[in-house]
Design a protein around this motif. Structure first.
Motif, PDB file in Angstrom:
ATOM      1  N   GLN A  43     -39.382  -8.912  38.112  1.00 46.76           N
ATOM      2  CA  GLN A  43     -38.497  -9.316  37.016  1.00 46.76           C
ATOM      3  C   GLN A  43     -37.045  -8.987  37.356  1.00 46.76           C
ATOM      4  OE1 GLN A  43     -40.020 -11.626  35.116  1.00 46.76           O
ATOM      5  NE2 GLN A  43     -39.133 -10.686  33.325  1.00 46.76           N
ATOM      6  N   ALA A  44     -36.813  -7.825  37.937  1.00 50.63           N
ATOM      7  CA  ALA A  44     -35.452  -7.439  38.307  1.00 50.63           C
ATOM      8  C   ALA A  44     -34.913  -8.354  39.400  1.00 50.63           C
ATOM      9  CB  ALA A  44     -35.422  -5.981  38.767  1.00 50.63           C
ATOM     10  N   ALA A  45     -35.736  -8.689  40.369  1.00 50.42           N
ATOM     11  CA  ALA A  45     -35.316  -9.587  41.446  1.00 50.42           C
ATOM     12  C   ALA A  45     -35.055 -10.990  40.903  1.00 50.42           C
ATOM     13  CB  ALA A  45     -36.370  -9.625  42.541  1.00 50.42           C
ATOM     14  N   ALA A  46     -35.908 -11.453  39.988  1.00 52.55           N
ATOM     15  CA  ALA A  46     -35.715 -12.774  39.388  1.00 52.55           C
ATOM     16  C   ALA A  46     -34.434 -12.800  38.561  1.00 52.55           C
ATOM     17  CB  ALA A  46     -36.917 -13.140  38.521  1.00 52.55           C
ATOM     18  N   ARG A  47     -34.170 -11.721  37.844  1.00 49.71           N
ATOM     19  CA  ARG A  47     -32.948 -11.650  37.034  1.00 49.71           C
ATOM     20  C   ARG A  47     -31.711 -11.663  37.926  1.00 49.71           C
ATOM     21  NH1 ARG A  47     -29.230  -8.580  34.458  1.00 49.71           N
ATOM     22  NH2 ARG A  47     -28.960  -8.974  32.244  1.00 49.71           N
ATOM     23  N   GLN A  48     -31.746 -10.908  39.039  1.00 52.58           N
ATOM     24  CA  GLN A  48     -30.607 -10.882  39.960  1.00 52.58           C
ATOM     25  C   GLN A  48     -30.408 -12.240  40.621  1.00 52.58           C
ATOM     26  OE1 GLN A  48     -28.334  -8.374  40.256  1.00 52.58           O
ATOM     27  NE2 GLN A  48     -27.219  -9.951  41.369  1.00 52.58           N
ATOM     28  N   ASP A  67     -25.972 -24.818  30.413  1.00 51.07           N
ATOM     29  CA  ASP A  67     -26.512 -25.429  31.625  1.00 51.07           C
ATOM     30  C   ASP A  67     -27.024 -24.357  32.566  1.00 51.07           C
ATOM     31  OD1 ASP A  67     -25.600 -27.853  30.589  1.00 51.07           O
ATOM     32  OD2 ASP A  67     -23.678 -27.661  31.613  1.00 51.07           O
ATOM     33  N   GLU A  68     -28.106 -23.701  32.202  1.00 53.61           N
ATOM     34  CA  GLU A  68     -28.628 -22.595  32.992  1.00 53.61           C
ATOM     35  C   GLU A  68     -29.225 -23.096  34.308  1.00 53.61           C
ATOM     36  OE1 GLU A  68     -30.554 -18.428  31.846  1.00 53.61           O
ATOM     37  OE2 GLU A  68     -31.665 -20.129  31.080  1.00 53.61           O
ATOM     38  N   PRO A  69     -28.946 -22.421  35.433  1.00 51.38           N
ATOM     39  CA  PRO A  69     -29.498 -22.833  36.732  1.00 51.38           C
ATOM     40  C   PRO A  69     -31.028 -22.745  36.760  1.00 51.38           C
ATOM     41  CG  PRO A  69     -27.723 -21.247  37.028  1.00 51.38           C
ATOM     42  CD  PRO A  69     -28.019 -21.297  35.565  1.00 51.38           C
ATOM     43  N   ALA A  70     -31.637 -23.495  37.660  1.00 51.97           N
ATOM     44  CA  ALA A  70     -33.097 -23.515  37.778  1.00 51.97           C
ATOM     45  C   ALA A  70     -33.661 -22.150  38.159  1.00 51.97           C
ATOM     46  CB  ALA A  70     -33.517 -24.558  38.806  1.00 51.97           C
ATOM     47  N   ALA A  71     -32.872 -21.317  38.825  1.00 50.50           N
ATOM     48  CA  ALA A  71     -33.338 -19.978  39.222  1.00 50.50           C
ATOM     49  C   ALA A  71     -33.644 -19.096  38.012  1.00 50.50           C
ATOM     50  CB  ALA A  71     -32.300 -19.299  40.102  1.00 50.50           C
ATOM     51  N   CYS A  72     -33.176 -19.501  36.845  1.00 48.32           N
ATOM     52  CA  CYS A  72     -33.359 -18.697  35.633  1.00 48.32           C
ATOM     53  C   CYS A  72     -34.611 -19.085  34.846  1.00 48.32           C
ATOM     54  CB  CYS A  72     -32.133 -18.834  34.733  1.00 48.32           C
ATOM     55  SG  CYS A  72     -30.611 -18.306  35.533  1.00 48.32           S
ATOM     56  N   GLY A  74     -38.116 -19.223  33.341  1.00 45.90           N
ATOM     57  CA  GLY A  74     -39.136 -18.210  33.131  1.00 45.90           C
ATOM     58  C   GLY A  74     -38.605 -16.858  32.679  1.00 45.90           C
ATOM     59  N   LEU A  75     -37.296 -16.691  32.644  1.00 43.20           N
ATOM     60  CA  LEU A  75     -36.727 -15.425  32.175  1.00 43.20           C
ATOM     61  C   LEU A  75     -36.545 -15.479  30.661  1.00 43.20           C
ATOM     62  CD1 LEU A  75     -34.114 -14.807  34.990  1.00 43.20           C
ATOM     63  CD2 LEU A  75     -36.267 -13.635  34.653  1.00 43.20           C
ATOM     64  N   PRO A  76     -36.515 -14.327  29.995  1.00 47.69           N
ATOM     65  CA  PRO A  76     -36.422 -14.294  28.532  1.00 47.69           C
ATOM     66  C   PRO A  76     -35.153 -14.973  28.007  1.00 47.69           C
ATOM     67  CG  PRO A  76     -36.787 -12.085  29.429  1.00 47.69           C
ATOM     68  CD  PRO A  76     -36.577 -12.991  30.577  1.00 47.69           C
ATOM     69  N   GLU A  77     -35.310 -15.722  26.935  1.00 42.72           N
ATOM     70  CA  GLU A  77     -34.176 -16.419  26.314  1.00 42.72           C
ATOM     71  C   GLU A  77     -33.162 -15.441  25.711  1.00 42.72           C
ATOM     72  OE1 GLU A  77     -33.147 -19.715  25.859  1.00 42.72           O
ATOM     73  OE2 GLU A  77     -34.581 -20.069  27.477  1.00 42.72           O
ATOM     74  N   GLY A  78     -33.610 -14.298  25.227  1.00 40.62           N
ATOM     75  CA  GLY A  78     -32.726 -13.329  24.586  1.00 40.62           C
ATOM     76  C   GLY A  78     -31.703 -12.721  25.536  1.00 40.62           C
ATOM     77  N   ASP A  79     -31.938 -12.819  26.821  1.00 45.57           N
ATOM     78  CA  ASP A  79     -31.082 -12.221  27.845  1.00 45.57           C
ATOM     79  C   ASP A  79     -30.156 -13.261  28.492  1.00 45.57           C
ATOM     80  OD1 ASP A  79     -30.204 -10.134  29.457  1.00 45.57           O
ATOM     81  OD2 ASP A  79     -31.735 -10.497  30.978  1.00 45.57           O
ATOM     82  N   LYS A  80     -30.223 -14.496  28.006  1.00 47.13           N
ATOM     83  CA  LYS A  80     -29.519 -15.613  28.642  1.00 47.13           C
ATOM     84  C   LYS A  80     -28.008 -15.405  28.701  1.00 47.13           C
ATOM     85  CE  LYS A  80     -29.281 -20.633  28.327  1.00 47.13           C
ATOM     86  NZ  LYS A  80     -29.761 -21.800  27.612  1.00 47.13           N
TER      87      LYS A  80
END
Length: 114
Positions: A43-48, A67-72, A74-80
């Motif tokens: 999760q930390a690596a995905a977030r970074q 316009d969130e990048p594709a790398a994001c 699956g990550l939580p919406e609350g942290d966007k």
């Protein structure tokens, strides 16, 4: 930013190694500590990776926070918004470093400085 990630990964690996060396007194129904550590590291690596993608997207063009990048994915919406702001800060730091490098080099002509 990467220092905190490296420290967190090291702490998680240390916790995982400590949990694995506890001996034969383990109960079979206890949860596996390494599975939790791996999920947290992922999760930390995905977030970074998401923050890095934001920084790159913001460097290349004018992008809105919607316009969130594709790398994001699956990550939580609350942290966007936090990820967007951290990417923006990372992009700004890179730009400041580039300007400072040009200011330090008397032959630099890439920045229009009066």
């Amino acid at each position: 930013m990467r220092t905190r990630t490296t420290i967190a990964i090291g702490a998680l690996l240390l916790a995982a190694l400590t949990a694995c060396s506890s001996g034969s007194d383990d109960k079979p129904d206890e949860p596996n500590a390494t599975a939790t550590a791996t999920k947290t590291v992922d999760q930390a690596a995905a977030r970074q990776a998401c923050i890095d993608a934001w920084a790159e997207a913001l460097q290349d063009a004018e992008v809105s926070s919607e316009d969130e990048p594709a790398a994001c994915d699956g990550l939580p919406e609350g942290d966007k918004l936090d990820r967007y702001m951290e990417g923006l800060a990372q992009r700004n730091e890179a730009n400041r470093d580039e300007v400072q490098d040009c200011l330090d080099d008397p032959t630099c002509t890439s920045m229009p400085i009066p």
